[in-house]
Design a protein around this motif. Structure first.
Motif, PDB file in Angstrom:
ATOM      1  N   LEU A 371       0.815  -1.210   0.000  1.00  0.00           N
ATOM      2  CA  LEU A 371       0.000   0.000   0.000  1.00  0.00           C
ATOM      3  C   LEU A 371       0.853   1.267   0.000  1.00  0.00           C
ATOM      4  O   LEU A 371       0.620   2.189  -0.787  1.00  0.00           O
ATOM      5  N   ASP A 396      -6.216  -2.679  -6.239  1.00  0.00           N
ATOM      6  CA  ASP A 396      -7.306  -2.751  -5.263  1.00  0.00           C
ATOM      7  C   ASP A 396      -7.056  -3.905  -4.291  1.00  0.00           C
ATOM      8  O   ASP A 396      -6.052  -4.620  -4.385  1.00  0.00           O
ATOM      9  N   ASP A 397      -7.974  -4.092  -3.362  1.00  0.00           N
ATOM     10  CA  ASP A 397      -7.791  -5.097  -2.310  1.00  0.00           C
ATOM     11  C   ASP A 397      -7.640  -6.502  -2.896  1.00  0.00           C
ATOM     12  O   ASP A 397      -6.805  -7.291  -2.438  1.00  0.00           O
ATOM     13  N   ASN A 398      -8.455  -6.832  -3.896  1.00  0.00           N
ATOM     14  CA  ASN A 398      -8.388  -8.161  -4.500  1.00  0.00           C
ATOM     15  C   ASN A 398      -7.043  -8.397  -5.182  1.00  0.00           C
ATOM     16  O   ASN A 398      -6.456  -9.473  -5.089  1.00  0.00           O
ATOM     17  N   PRO A 420      -8.638 -10.645   0.665  1.00  0.00           N
ATOM     18  CA  PRO A 420      -8.953  -9.227   0.438  1.00  0.00           C
ATOM     19  C   PRO A 420      -9.411  -8.521   1.710  1.00  0.00           C
ATOM     20  O   PRO A 420      -9.176  -7.319   1.871  1.00  0.00           O
ATOM     21  N   LEU A 421     -10.049  -9.256   2.619  1.00  0.00           N
ATOM     22  CA  LEU A 421     -10.502  -8.650   3.872  1.00  0.00           C
ATOM     23  C   LEU A 421      -9.318  -8.169   4.711  1.00  0.00           C
ATOM     24  O   LEU A 421      -9.369  -7.089   5.318  1.00  0.00           O
ATOM     25  N   GLU A 422      -8.243  -8.963   4.754  1.00  0.00           N
ATOM     26  CA  GLU A 422      -7.046  -8.552   5.486  1.00  0.00           C
ATOM     27  C   GLU A 422      -6.490  -7.254   4.922  1.00  0.00           C
ATOM     28  O   GLU A 422      -6.074  -6.365   5.664  1.00  0.00           O
ATOM     29  N   VAL A 423      -6.487  -7.150   3.607  1.00  0.00           N
ATOM     30  CA  VAL A 423      -5.985  -5.936   2.958  1.00  0.00           C
ATOM     31  C   VAL A 423      -6.890  -4.760   3.266  1.00  0.00           C
ATOM     32  O   VAL A 423      -6.437  -3.661   3.596  1.00  0.00           O
ATOM     33  N   ASN A 424      -8.189  -4.981   3.186  1.00  0.00           N
ATOM     34  CA  ASN A 424      -9.151  -3.911   3.396  1.00  0.00           C
ATOM     35  C   ASN A 424      -9.070  -3.339   4.806  1.00  0.00           C
ATOM     36  O   ASN A 424      -9.215  -2.123   5.007  1.00  0.00           O
ATOM     37  N   ARG A 425      -8.839  -4.187   5.780  1.00  0.00           N
ATOM     38  CA  ARG A 425      -8.762  -3.717   7.172  1.00  0.00           C
ATOM     39  C   ARG A 425      -7.624  -2.712   7.338  1.00  0.00           C
ATOM     40  O   ARG A 425      -7.772  -1.687   8.018  1.00  0.00           O
ATOM     41  N   ARG A 427      -6.090  -1.032   4.777  1.00  0.00           N
ATOM     42  CA  ARG A 427      -6.338   0.125   3.916  1.00  0.00           C
ATOM     43  C   ARG A 427      -7.330   1.088   4.582  1.00  0.00           C
ATOM     44  O   ARG A 427      -7.144   2.316   4.537  1.00  0.00           O
ATOM     45  N   ALA A 428      -8.381   0.548   5.185  1.00  0.00           N
ATOM     46  CA  ALA A 428      -9.379   1.385   5.830  1.00  0.00           C
ATOM     47  C   ALA A 428      -8.779   2.200   6.961  1.00  0.00           C
ATOM     48  O   ALA A 428      -9.191   3.329   7.230  1.00  0.00           O
TER      49      ALA A 428
END
Length: 432
Positions: A371, A396-398, A420-425, A427-428
């Motif tokens: 990121l 993107d997350d995916n 992708p959820l791990e990445v999103n957490r 990134r958020a």
């Protein structure tokens, strides 16, 4: 029914009051007992400046763009923000009216000049091990700085964490003052390294996991942990699967701490700031002592932090690796620097094949690097480090999950997939 509840609440309040009073009595002894402060000679001040580097005091006690050591930097915690204090010798807003005994009490017991308990965002659970002589040298150096008029900001902590009573309970559970005690069974070099790493270096502040109350267990000292609010994982220094240094050449450890790079690895993230502002200024002797201490840390057996091997045949792993979208993304964005087989370029781009930072169980650092990029510190020994650009606006997350999964299961790496959820957490969290 109300009477027993009131009696219980009263007993709890009385207990907390007694606890705070007891701590006051114990800690006041350090201020009442007269200790003659050494004269602030140039030698003493220079020693204090060196120790301030070892403790990385400037990094926290300087707000971005603000005067050095004048405080005001916000330290985010799970309980709210703690603002660092003004350490310049201004009489009204700094520590100009503090005695060396008051300063020692802050270092040793975590108490301000007026007796108030300090929050452990100031790492007095580590600094308590600092000797009185070194504390006095630090005090002499800070008193030599130009005074800066800058009032301290009030902490922004949520209820009930802002109360002195809650802090007293935390201290009773997780803090015990005590100067470093030399281990007679160890060498002088090991003891010096242990003193620096456990005390001013406060390595365990990041490299030890914390519980929901922000406390840590001495039994897990330096065994790795997620740094609160930053979402960087400080890897275990006791595990060969993470950042254990037992089999490193000692000079490579010194080089890593001195320049940020070595033939065995490089630093990035929060550790890059530690090298930039602190360890690059330490003597080779002190860095060698810290290396000796780190190499002799007790080794943990198989642990929850270490990646568990994924059992696949080579053929299956190769087929799976080529089939996932991450393989193509790696070819487009990564292979030019890290190599088609993850071999890297010596002295420039780290290998990804067999890299412990890639295969350990926690994937937080990998996501952070994709990121936000990865940059070693610009040090005197490595003034123009190679870096990796951020991909936060490119992938993107995916896509990030796919390319990291590809890296973690290819070229002999046997680690788990990244979702992708791990990445999103993570990134958020960047936008907070």
């Amino acid at each position: 029914m109300k009477k027993p509840l009131l009696l219980g609440a009263g007993a709890l309040l009385a207990g907390l009051t007694a606890l705070v009073w007891g701590l006051n009595v114990r800690d006041e002894a350090d201020v009442r007992v007269p200790v003659a402060a050494p004269a602030p000679t140039d030698t003493l001040i220079a020693r204090g400046a060196y120790l301030a580097r070892a403790g990385n005091c400037l990094a926290c006690h300087t707000a971005r763009g603000g005067p050095a050591y004048a405080g005001g930097r916000a330290i985010d915690t799970p309980f709210g923000a703690v603002f660092t204090s003004n350490l310049t010798p201004d009489d009204k807003t700094g520590i100009g009216t503090w005695s060396s005994a008051h300063f020692w009490r802050a270092m040793h017991n975590g108490r301000s000049r007026n007796g108030r308990l300090l929050y452990p965002a100031f790492p007095y659970p580590n600094y308590t091990q600092v000797t009185r002589e070194d504390s006095d040298a630090l005090y002499a150096y800070l008193q030599s700085l130009p005074p800066v008029v800058q009032a301290n900001r009030a902490h922004a902590l949520r209820f009930p964490y802002q109360s002195q009573a809650a802090l007293a309970v935390w201290r009773a559970l997780f803090f015990s003052p005590g100067v470093y005690q030399r281990d007679a069974s160890r060498s002088a070099e090991w003891n010096r390294g242990a003193y620096l790493a456990r005390g001013l270096g406060h390595c365990s502040a990041c490299h030890t996991a914390r519980n929901v109350l922000g406390g840590s267990s001495a039994g897990l000292d330096l065994a790795g942990g997620l740094i609160p609010m930053q979402n960087w994982y400080a890897p275990s220094l006791t595990s060969a699967h993470e950042a254990g240094l037992e089999h490193w050449d000692k000079q490579h450890i010194v080089s890593l701490l001195k320049t940020g790079v070595s033939p065995r690895g490089s630093v990035t993230g929060p550790m890059a700031e530690v090298v930039l502002r602190s360890t690059q200024y330490l003597s080779n002797e002190d860095l060698g002592a810290m290396a000796q201490f780190l190499q002799e840390l007790p080794r943990l057996g198989p642990d929850s932090h270490s990646a568990q091997p994924v059992v696949r045949s080579r053929k299956t792993a190769s087929t799976f690796s080529a089939a996932i979208p991450g393989a193509k993304l790696y070819e487009q964005h990564c292979a030019q620097c890290h190599g088609a087989a993850g071999q890297g370029v010596p002295g420039a781009y780290p290998p990804l094949a067999g890299n412990r930072a890639v295969t350990m169980a926690s994937t937080a650092n990998l996501v952070q690097i994709i990121l936000n990029g990865a940059y070693a510190p610009a040090t005197e020994g490595n003034p123009r480090p190679y870096g990796m650009p951020p991909f936060v606006l490119v992938l993107d997350d995916n896509a990030i999950a796919a390319v990291l999964t590809h890296i973690r299961i290819s070229w002999g790496n046997e680690a788990g997939e990244v979702s992708p959820l791990e990445v999103n957490r993570i990134r958020a969290h960047q936008g907070r």
